[in-house]
Each structure stands twice: as structure tokens, then as C-alpha cells.
Design a protein around this motif. Structure first.
Motif, PDB file in Angstrom:
ATOM      1  N   LEU A  98       0.838  -1.201   0.000  1.00 34.89           N
ATOM      2  CA  LEU A  98       0.000   0.000   0.000  1.00 34.89           C
ATOM      3  C   LEU A  98       0.874   1.252   0.000  1.00 34.89           C
ATOM      4  CD1 LEU A  98      -2.782   1.335   0.154  1.00 34.89           C
ATOM      5  CD2 LEU A  98      -2.677   1.098   2.647  1.00 34.89           C
ATOM      6  N   PHE A  99       1.913   1.233   0.806  1.00 36.23           N
ATOM      7  CA  PHE A  99       2.852   2.359   0.838  1.00 36.23           C
ATOM      8  C   PHE A  99       3.535   2.523  -0.517  1.00 36.23           C
ATOM      9  CE2 PHE A  99       7.009   4.201   2.376  1.00 36.23           C
ATOM     10  CZ  PHE A  99       6.491   5.440   2.704  1.00 36.23           C
ATOM     11  N   SER A 100       3.876   1.390  -1.162  1.00 37.56           N
ATOM     12  CA  SER A 100       4.501   1.421  -2.491  1.00 37.56           C
ATOM     13  C   SER A 100       3.578   2.093  -3.503  1.00 37.56           C
ATOM     14  CB  SER A 100       4.824  -0.002  -2.961  1.00 37.56           C
ATOM     15  OG  SER A 100       5.661  -0.671  -2.063  1.00 37.56           O
ATOM     16  N   ILE A 101       2.305   1.734  -3.459  1.00 41.77           N
ATOM     17  CA  ILE A 101       1.327   2.306  -4.400  1.00 41.77           C
ATOM     18  C   ILE A 101       1.220   3.816  -4.214  1.00 41.77           C
ATOM     19  CG2 ILE A 101      -1.119   2.308  -5.072  1.00 41.77           C
ATOM     20  CD1 ILE A 101      -1.186  -0.644  -4.088  1.00 41.77           C
ATOM     21  N   LEU A 102       1.179   4.260  -2.970  1.00 43.23           N
ATOM     22  CA  LEU A 102       1.106   5.693  -2.691  1.00 43.23           C
ATOM     23  C   LEU A 102       2.325   6.420  -3.248  1.00 43.23           C
ATOM     24  CD1 LEU A 102      -0.216   5.647   1.005  1.00 43.23           C
ATOM     25  CD2 LEU A 102      -1.503   6.230  -1.064  1.00 43.23           C
ATOM     26  N   LEU A 103       3.505   5.827  -3.083  1.00 44.40           N
ATOM     27  CA  LEU A 103       4.726   6.442  -3.607  1.00 44.40           C
ATOM     28  C   LEU A 103       4.729   6.466  -5.125  1.00 44.40           C
ATOM     29  CD1 LEU A 103       7.475   4.956  -1.238  1.00 44.40           C
ATOM     30  CD2 LEU A 103       6.560   7.288  -1.241  1.00 44.40           C
ATOM     31  N   ILE A 104       4.251   5.396  -5.748  1.00 44.07           N
ATOM     32  CA  ILE A 104       4.204   5.333  -7.211  1.00 44.07           C
ATOM     33  C   ILE A 104       3.312   6.441  -7.762  1.00 44.07           C
ATOM     34  CG2 ILE A 104       3.349   3.981  -9.179  1.00 44.07           C
ATOM     35  CD1 ILE A 104       4.329   1.471  -7.634  1.00 44.07           C
ATOM     36  N   PHE A 105       2.130   6.610  -7.189  1.00 40.44           N
ATOM     37  CA  PHE A 105       1.224   7.655  -7.651  1.00 40.44           C
ATOM     38  C   PHE A 105       1.795   9.045  -7.378  1.00 40.44           C
ATOM     39  CE2 PHE A 105      -2.205   4.375  -7.550  1.00 40.44           C
ATOM     40  CZ  PHE A 105      -2.618   4.539  -8.870  1.00 40.44           C
TER      41      PHE A 105
END
Length: 366
Positions: A98-105
Motif C-alpha cells: 500500500l505504501f509502495s502504491i502511494l509512492l508510485i502515484f
């Protein structure tokens, strides 16, 4: 009654030890090496060789075999065993994703990078299940080119969990002594491991085969099996290795020096390409540290285990710094502190609450 008392006394070894400290050290070793390397901290480069003498991943695999096999022997109910492993791995992993997705966006917006949402969804599924090694081309702009390369060990570890009950079943059903089966698997695994290190063939197909094999469980399960063997003989090893840290460290240091003169990769080596002689003494050192003043871990860590969080989050932090072009010593120190902070938040609000759902075992965090 005597048998029960003997069994209970054996498992007392798994209630009081310094393995939380050792796991914290192992995770920190991985984070420090990655940080120094990827953030180009040249002033700390001379310390890399020393850090690589104590590779975190091989230490993790040994401890996993040691502790997880003890958990299985204590309670061999497959459902409980599987649920306990699920609670240990997946809540923290999914929080990390979830943290990865936030960083990607966030960074795709700041850097005006295109995101393929269909492939992103597929990537999320792979990250959260059994193939986090896959990194699509459309994410190659993220940091070092891989969003979170440290996660390659997760499916390896999950495979260990799958094979452990199978190993015990094959041993009992075929009347094969468990220790012999573990030694055979370890020999096969280490043979594969050192084949990967030593043999190079100028072939694209071979290189692909070698890459796939290197991230599978096959070359690593030998380390896990050594941990299981150590658990089976824990009382004997405790008698000879406990409170011998200084002597074993001197032996390990001498073997490491010997390896600088005799370039024999099968015997000597460092980092994940560790030689068998180095690794055996390293395992003895880990065991000795685990049972030397074994109350230290509980006294200072209070059974707070942020090692998993440090391991799975550190590359996300370092990659973020890289994308902001923040390299060097200050960024490295900042990255380490941010990693510890996020790992602590993950432990307090996600991992530990989920671990409390585990079925009763000899040690709640196994």
C-alpha cells in the motif's frame, strides 16, 4: 511424565533468547549495505566488506529454519501453522505494498510519468502473493529501476513454510531419519548454490535460467535446513556454544582472513555468496549470541520486533530519496531514521495486532 518434562525443557530454549536482537541486526545489515551502495555514500564504502561478512539474508534463513521447525514440532496442526505464518508475513507485506502504491502515484504525478493501470493492478497482485520479483518496464523509472527489490526473499521464505511439513511427512512415512533427509537436502541445495556462483556460460538462455534459479528456494533451502538441524540438536549446541561468542568470533575472523588468501568460493566468501566454511561458523556465532545473556533482547527490545519492517520498507525510502536526487551521507542517515520510524509504526499498528491473532505456539513471533 518424564518425556513431557524433557519436551517442555527443550522448548524453553525458544522462550528466552536474543533472536529478536539478531533479526534486527540482520535486517539492519541489509538496509545499511543497500543504503551505502545505492545512495553513493563513498565515505562509508570501506565498511562494506566488513558488513558483508555478516549477510542478513543467510542469517534470516538459518533463524527461520531454527525457529519455524520448533514451532511445527510444538504444534503440527497444518491449519494453525499456516495461519500463524500468514499473520507473520502478509499483513506487514500488504501494508508495505500500500505504501509502495502511494509512492508510485505521488512520484508519477511529480515526475509526469505514465502509469499503466492494468499492469499496475497485475503488479500489485504479484507483489502481494508469490512473485514480487516481477517489475514491469513501466516502473523502471522508480528509483534504482526496481520498486522494492528486497521482497524477492518473501516467496523463498513462503516456500520454506510449505516444504517444512512435507519434509517431516516424507521422513516419517518412509522411515527416513529426519536428520539424514535434511543433510541430503542441504547438500543438494549448497551444490546448486555454488554452481550458480562459480560457473559462467556466455549464453542468454543460461543467464536467464541462472537468474530464475537464483531467486527460487532451491539454492537457499540448505541454509534453512541447517537451521532445522540446529533446532533438532539445540541442547547439545547450547552446551558447547552458549556464552562462547568471543571465541567463535575470533574463529570467524580468522576464517575470513584465510579467505582473502585462498580464493576458494565454495569454502570462503561473503555477502549472499557466502562460503560454506564462513556460513557454518557464522551460524555457530548466531547461535552463541542467541544464548549468551539471553535476557538482553527482552530487556532492551521489550519484545518489539521491527526487523521485518526495516527489511521490507528500506528500499522504498532509499528509492524515494534517489528520485529526489538526494544522495550522500546526510540522505543515508535520513533514510535510515525514516525506515526505523515507518517500521516502528508498522509494528505497533499493523504487525503486532495481527500477531496477537495467532494460535498458541511456543513463541508468539515465530
Amino acid at each position: 511424565m518424564k518425556t513431557l518434562e524433557k519436551k517442555n525443557s527443550k522448548f524453553d530454549f525458544f522462550r528466552l533468547n536474543n533472536f529478536d536482537f539478531i533479526r534486527l541486526f540482520a535486517a539492519s545489515q541489509v538496509a545499511l549495505v543497500h543504503g551505502i551502495t545505492h545512495l553513493e555514500v563513498e565515505v562509508l564504502n570501506p565498511y562494506l566488506d566488513f558488513l558483508n561478512l555478516f549477510p542478513g539474508v543467510p542469517i534470516f534463513f538459518f533463524l527461520s529454519g531454527f525457529l519455524i521447525s520448533a514451532s511445527w514440532e510444538r504444534n503440527s496442526n497444518v491449519t494453525n501453522f499456516s495461519l500463524n505464518r500468514f499473520y507473520r508475513i502478509f499483513p506487514g507485506l500488504w501494508g508495505c505494498i500500500l505504501f509502495s502504491i502511494l509512492l508510485i502515484f505521488l512520484f508519477s504525478f511529480v515526475l509526469s510519468e505514465n502509469v499503466n493501470y492494468f499492469q499496475l493492478l497485475y503488479w500489485i497482485v504479484m507483489q502481494g502473493t508469490f512473485f514480487p520479483q516481477w517489475n514491469p518496464d513501466f516502473l523502471s523509472w522508480f528509483g534504482v529501476g526496481v520498486v522494492n527489490g528486497s521482497l524477492w526473499t518473501i516467496p523463498v521464505e513462503l516456500t520454506f513454510y510449505f516444504f517444512l511439513p512435507l519434509i517431516y511427512f516424507v521422513s516419517s512415512s518412509n522411515k527416513i531419519k529426519l536428520e539424514y533427509l535434511l543433510l541430503f537436502l542441504a547438500l543438494l541445495s549448497f551444490s546448486t548454490f555454488y554452481f550458480l556462483i562459480n560457473f559462467e556460460i556466455d549464453s542468454g538462455l543460461y543467464l536467464l535460467f541462472k537468474k530464475i534459479l537464483s531467486i527460487s528456494f532451491i539454492p537457499w533451502i540448505g541454509m534453512f535446513c541447517l537451521g532445522v538441524l540446529a533446532q533438532r540438536y539445540v541442547e547439545i549446541l547450547h552446551k558447547y556454544l552458549a556464552n562462547k561468542v568471543f571465541l567463535i568470533f575470533i574463529l570467524f575472523f580468522l576464517i575470513s582472513i584465510l579467505g582473502t588468501f585462498y580464493k576458494i568460493p565454495v569454502l570462503f566468501g561473503s555477502a549472499n555468496d557466502i562460503g560454506i566454511l564462513n556460513y557454518l561458523v557464522l551460524c555457530a556465532l548466531v547461535f552463541s549470541m542467541g544464548y549468551s545473556n539471553p535476557e538482553l533482547s527482552d530487556k532492551y527490545l521489550q519484545r518489539n520486533d521491527i526487523s521485518y519492517g526495516i527489511y521490507i520498507y528500506h528500499m522504498l525510502i532509499f528509492n524515494s530519496l534517489i528520485m529526489m536526487n538526494q544522495l550522500g551521507l546526510f540522505s543515508f542517515i535520513l533514510g535510515i531514521f525514516l525506515t526505523i520510524f515507518i517500521a516502528y509504526i508498522s509494528w505497533i499498528y499493523l504487525e503486532n495486532p495481527m500477531l496477537k491473532r495467532k494460535k498458541i505456539s511456543l513463541y508468539k513471533r515465530l
